[in-house]
Design a protein around this motif. Structure first.
Motif, PDB file in Angstrom:
ATOM      1  N   HIS A   5      -3.131   3.903  -5.360  1.00  0.00           N
ATOM      2  CA  HIS A   5      -1.753   3.422  -5.510  1.00  0.00           C
ATOM      3  C   HIS A   5      -0.987   3.605  -4.192  1.00  0.00           C
ATOM      4  N   ALA A   6      -1.223   4.728  -3.535  1.00  0.00           N
ATOM      5  CA  ALA A   6      -0.543   5.004  -2.269  1.00  0.00           C
ATOM      6  C   ALA A   6      -0.930   3.979  -1.206  1.00  0.00           C
ATOM      7  N   MET A   9       1.106   1.031  -1.833  1.00  0.00           N
ATOM      8  CA  MET A   9       2.498   1.284  -1.446  1.00  0.00           C
ATOM      9  C   MET A   9       2.671   1.203   0.065  1.00  0.00           C
ATOM     10  N   LYS A  10       1.655   1.609   0.818  1.00  0.00           N
ATOM     11  CA  LYS A  10       1.723   1.469   2.281  1.00  0.00           C
ATOM     12  C   LYS A  10       1.845  -0.012   2.654  1.00  0.00           C
ATOM     13  N   ALA A  11       1.149  -0.861   1.915  1.00  0.00           N
ATOM     14  CA  ALA A  11       1.240  -2.305   2.163  1.00  0.00           C
ATOM     15  C   ALA A  11       2.657  -2.810   1.873  1.00  0.00           C
ATOM     16  N   PHE A  12       3.239  -2.339   0.778  1.00  0.00           N
ATOM     17  CA  PHE A  12       4.624  -2.726   0.456  1.00  0.00           C
ATOM     18  C   PHE A  12       5.577  -2.220   1.534  1.00  0.00           C
ATOM     19  N   ALA A  13       5.395  -0.974   1.948  1.00  0.00           N
ATOM     20  CA  ALA A  13       6.268  -0.377   2.971  1.00  0.00           C
ATOM     21  C   ALA A  13       6.144  -1.144   4.289  1.00  0.00           C
ATOM     22  N   ALA A  14       4.923  -1.529   4.645  1.00  0.00           N
ATOM     23  CA  ALA A  14       4.698  -2.254   5.896  1.00  0.00           C
ATOM     24  C   ALA A  14       5.299  -3.651   5.848  1.00  0.00           C
ATOM     25  N   SER A  15       5.329  -4.249   4.664  1.00  0.00           N
ATOM     26  CA  SER A  15       5.783  -5.636   4.514  1.00  0.00           C
ATOM     27  C   SER A  15       7.288  -5.782   4.380  1.00  0.00           C
ATOM     28  N   GLY A  16       7.958  -4.717   3.949  1.00  0.00           N
ATOM     29  CA  GLY A  16       9.394  -4.837   3.664  1.00  0.00           C
ATOM     30  C   GLY A  16       9.565  -5.374   2.261  1.00  0.00           C
ATOM     31  N   TYR A  82       9.207  -7.959  -4.544  1.00  0.00           N
ATOM     32  CA  TYR A  82       8.770  -6.564  -4.571  1.00  0.00           C
ATOM     33  C   TYR A  82       9.256  -5.808  -3.345  1.00  0.00           C
ATOM     34  N   THR A  83       9.805  -4.626  -3.590  1.00  0.00           N
ATOM     35  CA  THR A  83      10.182  -3.714  -2.499  1.00  0.00           C
ATOM     36  C   THR A  83       9.848  -2.297  -2.937  1.00  0.00           C
ATOM     37  N   ILE A  84       9.637  -1.445  -1.957  1.00  0.00           N
ATOM     38  CA  ILE A  84       9.370  -0.042  -2.254  1.00  0.00           C
ATOM     39  C   ILE A  84      10.719   0.648  -2.494  1.00  0.00           C
ATOM     40  N   THR A  85      10.769   1.559  -3.463  1.00  0.00           N
ATOM     41  CA  THR A  85      12.010   2.256  -3.798  1.00  0.00           C
ATOM     42  C   THR A  85      12.120   3.546  -2.989  1.00  0.00           C
ATOM     43  N   GLU A  86      13.273   4.198  -3.116  1.00  0.00           N
ATOM     44  CA  GLU A  86      13.456   5.493  -2.465  1.00  0.00           C
ATOM     45  C   GLU A  86      12.430   6.506  -2.977  1.00  0.00           C
ATOM     46  N   ASN A  87      12.229   6.521  -4.310  1.00  0.00           N
ATOM     47  CA  ASN A  87      11.216   7.410  -4.890  1.00  0.00           C
ATOM     48  C   ASN A  87       9.833   7.078  -4.352  1.00  0.00           C
ATOM     49  N   GLY A  88       9.583   5.797  -4.163  1.00  0.00           N
ATOM     50  CA  GLY A  88       8.308   5.364  -3.599  1.00  0.00           C
ATOM     51  C   GLY A  88       8.138   5.853  -2.175  1.00  0.00           C
ATOM     52  N   GLN A  89       9.215   5.782  -1.387  1.00  0.00           N
ATOM     53  CA  GLN A  89       9.169   6.278  -0.002  1.00  0.00           C
ATOM     54  C   GLN A  89       8.890   7.778   0.017  1.00  0.00           C
ATOM     55  N   SER A  93       5.591   9.632   1.582  1.00  0.00           N
ATOM     56  CA  SER A  93       5.666  10.635   2.648  1.00  0.00           C
ATOM     57  C   SER A  93       4.687  11.788   2.390  1.00  0.00           C
ATOM     58  N   LEU A  94       4.252  11.962   1.156  1.00  0.00           N
ATOM     59  CA  LEU A  94       3.276  13.009   0.816  1.00  0.00           C
ATOM     60  C   LEU A  94       1.845  12.555   1.087  1.00  0.00           C
ATOM     61  N   TYR A  95       1.672  11.276   1.265  1.00  0.00           N
ATOM     62  CA  TYR A  95       0.351  10.689   1.487  1.00  0.00           C
ATOM     63  C   TYR A  95       0.188  10.476   2.982  1.00  0.00           C
TER      64      TYR A  95
END
Length: 168
Positions: A5-6, A9-16, A82-89, A93-95
């Motif tokens: 899952h992480a 999420m990195k893909a979502f974070a990288a994409s905006g 789709y966007t990453i949320t604050e909780n997702g960020q 950060s733990l990964y």
């Protein structure tokens, strides 16, 4: 479990922001074919390579509050953003496992149309065939999309561009 899952999420974070389920499916598939460490299994579907596993993981990420999915009506169909949320960020950060060159690659793909990424992913899906056979296969399985030989050439060039980008 959450390690996979992480990676998503990195893909979502990288994409905006990723607009469209089809686009998301194609971006992850293309990245997987470029040797990014995605584990989802794909089958060929109406719109090219499709992963039910990916659909379920995205749904789980939304349910956990790590990814925000916004459904909006666009003409006669619904589109998803789709966007990453604050909780997702925070979770991300733990990964700490870095994935090299992911940002550039995902930003680049995200700038392309879903239609073009559908073609690129289809070319990659049939990558064991000759270029001539791939063109024939695309003409058959993607006849409604009416891809031209120029577009197929552009897809091959784009794949090489992404491969070069991933190496550096």
């Amino acid at each position: 479990m959450l390690k996979e899952h992480a990676k998503l999420m990195k893909a979502f974070a990288a994409s905006g922001e990723i607009i469209g389920r089809k686009k998301l499916q194609k971006m992850i598939y293309i990245a997987k074919k470029l040797s990014f460490p995605f584990q989802e299994k794909y089958q060929f579907h109406f719109y090219g390579p499709y992963s039910e596993e990916l659909t379920l993981k995205v749904e789980e990420l939304c349910n956990m509050g790590f990814i925000d999915e916004v459904r909006e009506k666009k003409g006669g169909y619904f589109q998803y953003r789709y966007t990453i949320t604050e909780n997702g960020q925070e979770f991300l950060s733990l990964y700490e496992e870095p994935v090299l060159n992911m940002e550039g690659c995902f930003q680049n793909m995200n700038e392309k149309s879903s239609r073009f990424l559908e073609l690129v992913s289809t070319v990659l899906y049939f990558d064991t065939l000759t270029r001539e056979d791939v063109s024939a296969k695309i003409a058959k399985v993607k006849s409604k999309q009416n891809y031209s030989e120029e577009e197929i050439d552009e897809a091959y060039s784009y794949i090489e561009q992404l491969r070069d980008e991933v190496k550096h």
